[in-house]
Design a protein around this motif. Structure first.
Motif, PDB file in Angstrom:
ATOM      1  N   ALA A 374       0.821  -1.217   0.000  1.00 25.57           N
ATOM      2  CA  ALA A 374       0.000   0.000   0.000  1.00 25.57           C
ATOM      3  C   ALA A 374       0.848   1.257   0.000  1.00 25.57           C
ATOM      4  N   GLU A 375       2.155   1.103   0.238  1.00 31.92           N
ATOM      5  CA  GLU A 375       3.070   2.242   0.175  1.00 31.92           C
ATOM      6  C   GLU A 375       3.556   2.506  -1.253  1.00 31.92           C
ATOM      7  N   GLY A 376       3.174   1.656  -2.211  1.00 31.39           N
ATOM      8  CA  GLY A 376       3.541   1.879  -3.606  1.00 31.39           C
ATOM      9  C   GLY A 376       4.841   1.236  -4.019  1.00 31.39           C
ATOM     10  N   PHE A 377       5.523   0.531  -3.106  1.00 25.70           N
ATOM     11  CA  PHE A 377       6.779  -0.135  -3.444  1.00 25.70           C
ATOM     12  C   PHE A 377       6.551  -1.619  -3.689  1.00 25.70           C
ATOM     13  N   PRO A 393      -1.762  -6.233  -4.938  1.00 25.86           N
ATOM     14  CA  PRO A 393      -1.439  -5.849  -3.555  1.00 25.86           C
ATOM     15  C   PRO A 393      -1.121  -7.059  -2.681  1.00 25.86           C
ATOM     16  N   SER A 394      -0.250  -6.849  -1.703  1.00 28.44           N
ATOM     17  CA  SER A 394       0.051  -7.879  -0.716  1.00 28.44           C
ATOM     18  C   SER A 394       0.712  -7.213   0.480  1.00 28.44           C
ATOM     19  N   ASP A 395       1.360  -8.029   1.332  1.00 31.12           N
ATOM     20  CA  ASP A 395       1.996  -7.470   2.519  1.00 31.12           C
ATOM     21  C   ASP A 395       3.439  -7.089   2.218  1.00 31.12           C
ATOM     22  N   ASP A 396       4.262  -6.917   3.259  1.00 30.78           N
ATOM     23  CA  ASP A 396       5.630  -6.452   3.079  1.00 30.78           C
ATOM     24  C   ASP A 396       6.584  -7.309   3.908  1.00 30.78           C
ATOM     25  N   GLN A 397       7.865  -7.058   3.733  1.00 30.84           N
ATOM     26  CA  GLN A 397       8.911  -7.734   4.491  1.00 30.84           C
ATOM     27  C   GLN A 397      10.068  -6.767   4.704  1.00 30.84           C
ATOM     28  N   GLU A 398      10.656  -6.832   5.874  1.00 30.93           N
ATOM     29  CA  GLU A 398      11.794  -5.971   6.146  1.00 30.93           C
ATOM     30  C   GLU A 398      12.986  -6.369   5.272  1.00 30.93           C
ATOM     31  N   VAL A 399      13.748  -5.365   4.852  1.00 32.35           N
ATOM     32  CA  VAL A 399      14.945  -5.589   4.037  1.00 32.35           C
ATOM     33  C   VAL A 399      16.086  -4.777   4.640  1.00 32.35           C
ATOM     34  N   LEU A 405      17.242  -0.122   2.871  1.00 35.16           N
ATOM     35  CA  LEU A 405      16.854  -0.339   4.248  1.00 35.16           C
ATOM     36  C   LEU A 405      15.346  -0.148   4.329  1.00 35.16           C
ATOM     37  N   ARG A 406      14.649  -1.211   4.795  1.00 32.14           N
ATOM     38  CA  ARG A 406      13.191  -1.148   4.927  1.00 32.14           C
ATOM     39  C   ARG A 406      12.833  -1.863   6.235  1.00 32.14           C
ATOM     40  N   VAL A 407      12.520  -1.099   7.255  1.00 28.58           N
ATOM     41  CA  VAL A 407      12.263  -1.674   8.572  1.00 28.58           C
ATOM     42  C   VAL A 407      10.899  -1.232   9.090  1.00 28.58           C
ATOM     43  N   ASP A 408      10.345  -2.059   9.952  1.00 30.20           N
ATOM     44  CA  ASP A 408       9.040  -1.792  10.549  1.00 30.20           C
ATOM     45  C   ASP A 408       9.227  -0.907  11.778  1.00 30.20           C
ATOM     46  N   HIS A 409       8.968   0.385  11.628  1.00 27.08           N
ATOM     47  CA  HIS A 409       9.152   1.319  12.727  1.00 27.08           C
ATOM     48  C   HIS A 409       8.071   1.184  13.796  1.00 27.08           C
ATOM     49  N   TYR A 427      13.385   2.839   2.357  1.00 26.01           N
ATOM     50  CA  TYR A 427      12.048   2.777   1.782  1.00 26.01           C
ATOM     51  C   TYR A 427      11.045   2.504   2.894  1.00 26.01           C
ATOM     52  N   ARG A 428       9.867   3.068   2.746  1.00 20.25           N
ATOM     53  CA  ARG A 428       8.852   2.957   3.799  1.00 20.25           C
ATOM     54  C   ARG A 428       8.265   1.555   3.840  1.00 20.25           C
ATOM     55  N   TYR A 429       8.244   0.978   5.018  1.00 22.32           N
ATOM     56  CA  TYR A 429       7.672  -0.356   5.240  1.00 22.32           C
ATOM     57  C   TYR A 429       6.155  -0.247   5.376  1.00 22.32           C
ATOM     58  N   SER A 430       5.432  -1.235   4.856  1.00 22.72           N
ATOM     59  CA  SER A 430       3.973  -1.255   4.964  1.00 22.72           C
ATOM     60  C   SER A 430       3.550  -2.371   5.917  1.00 22.72           C
ATOM     61  N   GLY A 431       2.741  -2.021   6.904  1.00 19.50           N
ATOM     62  CA  GLY A 431       2.237  -3.018   7.844  1.00 19.50           C
ATOM     63  C   GLY A 431       0.897  -3.591   7.458  1.00 19.50           C
ATOM     64  N   LEU A 432       0.410  -3.257   6.257  1.00 17.76           N
ATOM     65  CA  LEU A 432      -0.915  -3.691   5.824  1.00 17.76           C
ATOM     66  C   LEU A 432      -0.794  -4.995   5.037  1.00 17.76           C
ATOM     67  N   GLY A 433      -1.476  -6.040   5.491  1.00 14.47           N
ATOM     68  CA  GLY A 433      -1.457  -7.329   4.811  1.00 14.47           C
ATOM     69  C   GLY A 433      -2.816  -7.676   4.241  1.00 14.47           C
ATOM     70  N   LEU A 434      -2.970  -8.919   3.826  1.00 15.50           N
ATOM     71  CA  LEU A 434      -4.214  -9.401   3.237  1.00 15.50           C
ATOM     72  C   LEU A 434      -4.935 -10.274   4.253  1.00 15.50           C
ATOM     73  N   LEU A 435      -6.079  -9.833   4.706  1.00 17.00           N
ATOM     74  CA  LEU A 435      -6.890 -10.684   5.565  1.00 17.00           C
ATOM     75  C   LEU A 435      -7.625 -11.678   4.680  1.00 17.00           C
ATOM     76  N   THR A 436      -7.553 -12.956   5.039  1.00 14.92           N
ATOM     77  CA  THR A 436      -8.214 -13.967   4.233  1.00 14.92           C
ATOM     78  C   THR A 436      -8.626 -15.142   5.101  1.00 14.92           C
ATOM     79  N   THR A 437      -9.238 -16.128   4.499  1.00 19.61           N
ATOM     80  CA  THR A 437      -9.748 -17.287   5.218  1.00 19.61           C
ATOM     81  C   THR A 437      -8.599 -18.198   5.647  1.00 19.61           C
ATOM     82  N   ASP A 438      -8.758 -18.811   6.798  1.00 19.84           N
ATOM     83  CA  ASP A 438      -7.722 -19.674   7.359  1.00 19.84           C
ATOM     84  C   ASP A 438      -8.296 -21.063   7.620  1.00 19.84           C
ATOM     85  N   LEU A 439      -7.419 -22.036   7.658  1.00 23.31           N
ATOM     86  CA  LEU A 439      -7.803 -23.394   8.018  1.00 23.31           C
ATOM     87  C   LEU A 439      -8.078 -23.446   9.521  1.00 23.31           C
TER      88      LEU A 439
END
Length: 564
Positions: A374-377, A393-399, A405-409, A427-439
């Motif tokens: 959601a941060e555009g990266f 769209p999807s979630d992010d990972q620290e690099v 350098l991409r860290v979760d502040h 680069y700005r880290y995004s904490g927004l992921g995809l909510l979905t169905t789980d087992l």
């Protein structure tokens, strides 16, 4: 069936969990004016301010173009299985057409009608590939020897007998990944018909004007929507064994069942085609002897697959094994020209795609999908490169490397780490992921209580009773694109009939035409922006290198399909 019902305000989540549908324009949502700086979505008041107003949906557009009867599309998901009892998926899973190729070479299926089986026999036989006809695939480009081998293989399949079991469904225990992908593709609200415990499907709610439905009273169940909640899912369960035969059967079965879309949210373990090539900058450094460690890495990469041949005492791969992998490659390419095959690009952060996403070309229907935040990266893990088709769209990972350098502040212990950008770009880290169905249960991502345990159903623990999870990866991104392909096929069927469908190349072309490499990923405010991951100044290689055709507009793709 828009999501702007009177019950939509009862969603217990404190943030807008369907943001990815707005980013893909499956729903037209108003997030309000853009602030001067990106908002901090970790603050509840800010999250509430970013809650959008849903004005319309693509589903309504398709329905309005029809004659009153809702058409459906079939999405074949080649993965580890789908939970058959999940309340948001139960009416979406076509259990009569789903198959398990992981436990039986000719297919297996679990049924609930135990009394109809012979009590003295643990299984019955069924011809899952009966009537298999591949003439529509045309010439697959195989050699004469491989063609003869393939014909004998398909003849054996056509005459084969799989089994129907009375055992516990393995997908209810091991299908976490497939269940998560299935929710993103076709999840739908588990609405109960008034006065009963029956779950109504979207088609029923659309076609039966006199039916009264209410939200599921289980407080753990969300009114969840996938990209196309009107599609049907065919689960094709495969294992992680290096057995090409099961994957050949998987793609042939999807073709045999006339699937409209095939989603492969994982890679295939082809020992030849999955090998990554050494990067040009690494080989240059090694040639100049500037870095001994790099030189050793390149040497070892170059010898992958060759060291065994140099050792006369090492086991040699059988020719039949190589032949089956060759045939699989031609089958994937041949099927993709008839049915779009959506593939995950991979999660290793490489500038090369995993197999078979790296087979994507303009003349086939393979759609290689990377992920963005959601941060555009580009997501910190998402593979990219020249063969990438588009992104979702999807979630992010620290690099943390010498290039970025991409860290979760927002991480509670972030202050304990001394992350200094230095020569790296931040680069700005995004904490927004995809909510979905789980087992549900202990085998799910969220490890909720088993639904069949002594815990009351309404008091099930875990996120949403273990029915939902935060998901991501290029697996999640490819599942979303699979849903858009289903929307395209349903739009076409609305105009031309339920029995018609577009070929893979056409669906891919419509997707690419409706994509933009400079789109803003809602609810963010930054357009798609390249980043440096594996080399200095890599962000100057152009947006197509990172995003392919860009982020698709589902509404535009559907309108194009309606006009086709």
């Amino acid at each position: 069936m828009a999501v702007t019902s009177e019950h939509s305000t009862e969603v217990p989540e404190p943030y807008y969990y369907l943001w990815h549908l707005a980013a893909l324009k499956v729903i037209d949502a108003d997030f309000g004016p853009a602030p001067s700086t990106p908002p901090n979505l970790e603050i509840p008041a800010v999250r509430e301010a970013c809650r959008p107003t849903v004005k319309s949906t693509v589903w309504d557009q398709i329905a309005a173009a029809g004659t009153g009867t809702m058409v459906t599309a079939s999405v074949a998901l080649i993965d580890v299985g789908i939970c058959p009892d999940h309340p948001n998926l139960k009416t979406r899973l076509d259990q009569d057409r789903s198959i398990d190729l992981a436990s039986h070479p000719f297919g297996a299926r679990t049924i609930a009608q135990y009394d109809e089986l012979d009590p003295y026999s643990p299984e019955q036989q069924e011809a899952f590939f009966g009537g298999l006809d591949l003439t529509g695939l045309g010439d697959l480009g195989l050699s004469n020897d491989d063609t003869a081998y393939f014909k004998s293989l398909t003849a054996e399949l056509a005459a084969s007998r799989g089994c129907v079991r009375r055992l516990m469904n393995p997908e209810a225990l091991f299908g976490a990944h497939g269940t998560a992908c299935a929710g993103l593709i076709a999840g739908e609200p588990a609405a109960n018909t008034s006065g009963t415990s029956e779950v109504s499907s979207p088609e029923t709610l659309f076609t039966e004007t006199g039916s009264e439905a209410e939200p599921n009273k289980n407080r753990n169940v969300l009114p969840y929507f996938g990209v196309d909640p009107f599609s049907r899912l065919i689960s094709i369960r495969t294992s992680f064994d290096t057995d090409p035969a099961q994957f050949i059967c998987a793609f042939l079965y999807a073709y045999h069942q006339h699937a409209d879309v095939i989603v492969l949210p994982r890679g295939l373990p082809d020992p030849e085609h999955l090998r990554l090539e050494p990067k040009a900058e690494l080989t240059t450094d090694a040639g100049l002897y500037q870095n001994r460690l790099t030189g050793d890495l390149v040497r070892r990469l170059s010898l992958v697959g060759e060291a065994e041949e140099l050792d006369p005492n090492s086991p040699q791969p059988a020719e039949s094994g190589r032949r089956l992998w060759r045939i699989l490659r031609h089958v994937i390419l041949g099927v993709s020209r008839k049915i779009p095959i959506v593939c995950a690009a991979g999660n290793s952060g490489e500038s090369q795609l995993i197999y078979p996403a790296n087979l994507a070309e303009e003349d086939n229907g393979i759609i290689a999908v990377g992920s963005v935040t959601a941060e555009g990266f580009r997501s910190g893990y998402s593979n990219y490169g020249n063969r990438l088709t588009l992104v979702a769209p999807s979630d992010d990972q620290e690099v943390i490397n010498r290039h970025q350098l991409r860290v979760d502040h927002q991480f509670p212990f972030h202050a304990r780490h001394a992350h200094i950008a230095g020569r790296s770009k931040e680069y700005r880290y995004s904490g927004l992921g995809l909510l979905t169905t789980d087992l549900p249960g202990s085998w799910g991502y969220e490890s909720g209580d088993d639904p069949w345990s002594s815990v009351p159903f309404e008091e099930n623990r875990g996120i949403g009773g273990g029915y939902y999870t935060n998901f991501g990866g290029t697996s999640g991104a490819s599942a979303l694109i699979g849903g858009i392909c289903s929307l395209i096929q349903r739009a076409h069927k609305t105009k031309h009939g339920q029995s018609t469908s577009l070929d893979g190349v056409t669906v891919k072309a419509l997707l690419v035409a409706a994509s933009d490499p400079h789109r803003v990923v809602a609810p963010g405010f930054r357009p798609l922006t390249p980043d440096c991951m594996n080399s200095d100044h890599e962000d100057g290689k152009g947006s197509a290198y990172f995003f392919g055709a860009g982020l698709p507009d589902a509404a535009a793709a559907v309108q194009a399909a309606l006009a086709t």
